[in-house]
Motif scaffolding. Structure first.
Motif, PDB file in Angstrom:
ATOM      1  N   GLU A  50       2.350  64.134   4.415  1.00 52.59           N
ATOM      2  CA  GLU A  50       2.889  64.697   3.034  1.00 52.59           C
ATOM      3  C   GLU A  50       4.436  65.188   3.630  1.00 52.59           C
ATOM      4  OE1 GLU A  50       2.391  68.274  -0.077  1.00 52.59           O
ATOM      5  OE2 GLU A  50       0.946  67.921   1.439  1.00 52.59           O
ATOM      6  N   ALA A 215       2.733  56.577  -2.196  1.00 52.28           N
ATOM      7  CA  ALA A 215       2.641  58.105  -2.270  1.00 52.28           C
ATOM      8  C   ALA A 215       2.100  58.397  -3.603  1.00 52.28           C
ATOM      9  CB  ALA A 215       3.787  58.691  -1.522  1.00 52.28           C
ATOM     10  N   ALA A 239       0.823  60.864   1.166  1.00 53.92           N
ATOM     11  CA  ALA A 239       0.486  59.383   1.199  1.00 53.92           C
ATOM     12  C   ALA A 239      -0.799  59.236   0.255  1.00 53.92           C
ATOM     13  CB  ALA A 239       0.138  58.782   2.582  1.00 53.92           C
TER      14      ALA A 239
END
Length: 425
Positions: A50, A215, A239
């Motif tokens: 992240e 993502a 992700a």
């Protein structure tokens, strides 16, 4: 007299045997199994990676991708944001012009160095063949003659000794004669200009911001026309190709995963399968995963080992396994959910292969890891066991003192002694 007669003639009450004193117990047969032992745990789903998306340069936003919204999905390499390029294009043009100018300066410096070397070599040749003044036959614009004083040349003025006339100029003076410092300075200036050009090209490329991986957009804070500064967070991405679940396990449970520490040490071995399950509405869904690693330190609060399970392709629909409500009906395939970040899930690992282990109800396990068995339908025995795994409803135990099919006491008794009489239902 009448009362005495009635008492003497009353019937005798029937005699019955005394009720038995042995307590009544409820029993279930023990379940014997073999094969891979299941290790259960739970945890919360989190993304593999992240990031906070932020520009490296300042500028006004001219484009925002339609997918850059909360909950949107973006692809790796997709352009998400563009900044105004005019200022950076102008700097790039200036840097290119400076590089061209510095290349010309370097060519001039190299040519001047070549000319100075030729002049010095001609000067040396004339000096070696004359005995008169060192300036005889020297042109007025001869660079070497103007740089080197007569005392530094062979046969210099003031009656210099023969040994002095044979001496060569030192390396520093000779470098000045050949104009080597000027050439090196021109090369350095060209290198600086090329570095500025590279910076300008890099800054121009940074006006376009791409997604670093596939993502999901958690949040975004910009729109077209807004101005951003370097390092300002404009969106949160995580992700979507791989999710993780951190499952805390007791040391006794982690010991049932034989390949766990081989994975931690980077050794090759069989991947430990894991199944992740979660409730969604009236149904329960499962996703296939595997053990990626285990953290190398115990949790100081819970004294557990955190095992990290990875779930590839979490947006692929899970497999429906359990109905929570008989009246739920069928759910269309298109409505099957993805595995969502933040979901509290149950995780089941495929543990070690055992030749024999027993499964008993959780309520049948007594204090200090003991169970009560009934022998010959009337004798209660207290047997210590080794607990392999605890679940919400069952306990997996290992012992050689319990035979397959032997009955286990499930209800509680006030006072229990080994060998006491009981009545089994």
């Amino acid at each position: 007299a009448l009362s005495a007669l009635l008492i003497s003639l009353r019937p005798e009450p029937p005699r019955q045997p005394a009720p038995p004193s042995a307590p009544l117990v409820q029993t279930v047969p023990v379940d014997e199994r073999d094969g891979a032992l299941r290790v259960a745990g739970n945890g919360t789903v989190r993304p593999r990676a992240e990031i906070a998306l932020a520009p490296q340069i300042a500028g006004r936003v001219t484009y925002v991708a339609p997918e850059l919204i909360s909950g949107g999905r973006v692809r790796q390499g997709q352009t998400l944001v563009r900044l105004e390029q005019a200022d950076y294009q102008n700097r790039l043009q200036q840097a290119r012009a400076d590089v061209q100018q510095q290349r010309v300066n370097l060519l001039q410096a190299e040519e001047e160095a070549r000319i100075a070397r030729d002049e010095y070599e001609r000067f040396q040749a004339r000096e070696n063949g004359r005995n008169a003044s060192p300036y005889t036959g020297v042109d007025a614009d001869d660079y070497a003659a103007r740089v080197l004083p007569p005392s530094a040349t062979p046969g210099g003025s003031n009656g210099a000794a023969a040994s002095t006339s044979d001496a060569e100029p030192d390396s520093t003076r000779l470098a000045l004669v050949y104009r080597l410092p000027q050439r090196d300075a021109a090369q350095a200036q060209l290198g600086r200009a090329e570095a500025v050009l590279n910076d300008a090209q890099l800054a121009l490329s940074r006006t376009s911001i791409q997604a670093p991986f596939d993502a999901v957009v958690r949040s975004e804070t910009i729109d077209r026309g807004s101005y951003v500064a370097p390092g300002q967070a404009i969106a949160q991405l995580y992700a979507s190709d791989l999710y993780e679940v951190v499952v805390p396990l007791a040391q006794s449970e982690a010991a049932l995963l034989p390949q766990l520490w081989a994975l931690q040490a980077g050794q090759s071995g069989r991947r430990i399968p894991a199944t992740v399950s979660a409730a969604y509405g009236p149904y329960r869904y499962e996703w296939a995963g595997y053990v990626d690693r285990a953290e190398s330190a115990l949790d100081e609060t819970t004294r557990t080992i955190n095992v990290v399970v990875r779930v590839p392709n979490p947006f692929t629909s899970g497999r429906r396994v359990v109905e929570s409500s008989p009246e739920a009906g069928e759910v269309p395939v298109d409505s099957a959910p993805p595995l969502l970040v933040g979901t509290f899930v149950d995780v089941t690992f495929e543990g070690a292969e055992l030749d024999r282990y027993l499964v008993i109800p959780r309520r049948a396990l007594r204090e200090n890891n003991r169970v009560w068995t009934v022998e010959q339908d009337s004798l209660l025995r207290i047997i210590p066991v080794r607990v392999l795994q605890n679940t919400d409803s069952d306990v997996f135990i290992a012992t050689d003192q319990i035979a397959p099919g032997q009955r286990i006491v499930t209800n509680d008794l006030r006072a229990v002694t080994d060998g006491m009489k009981v009545r089994a239902e």
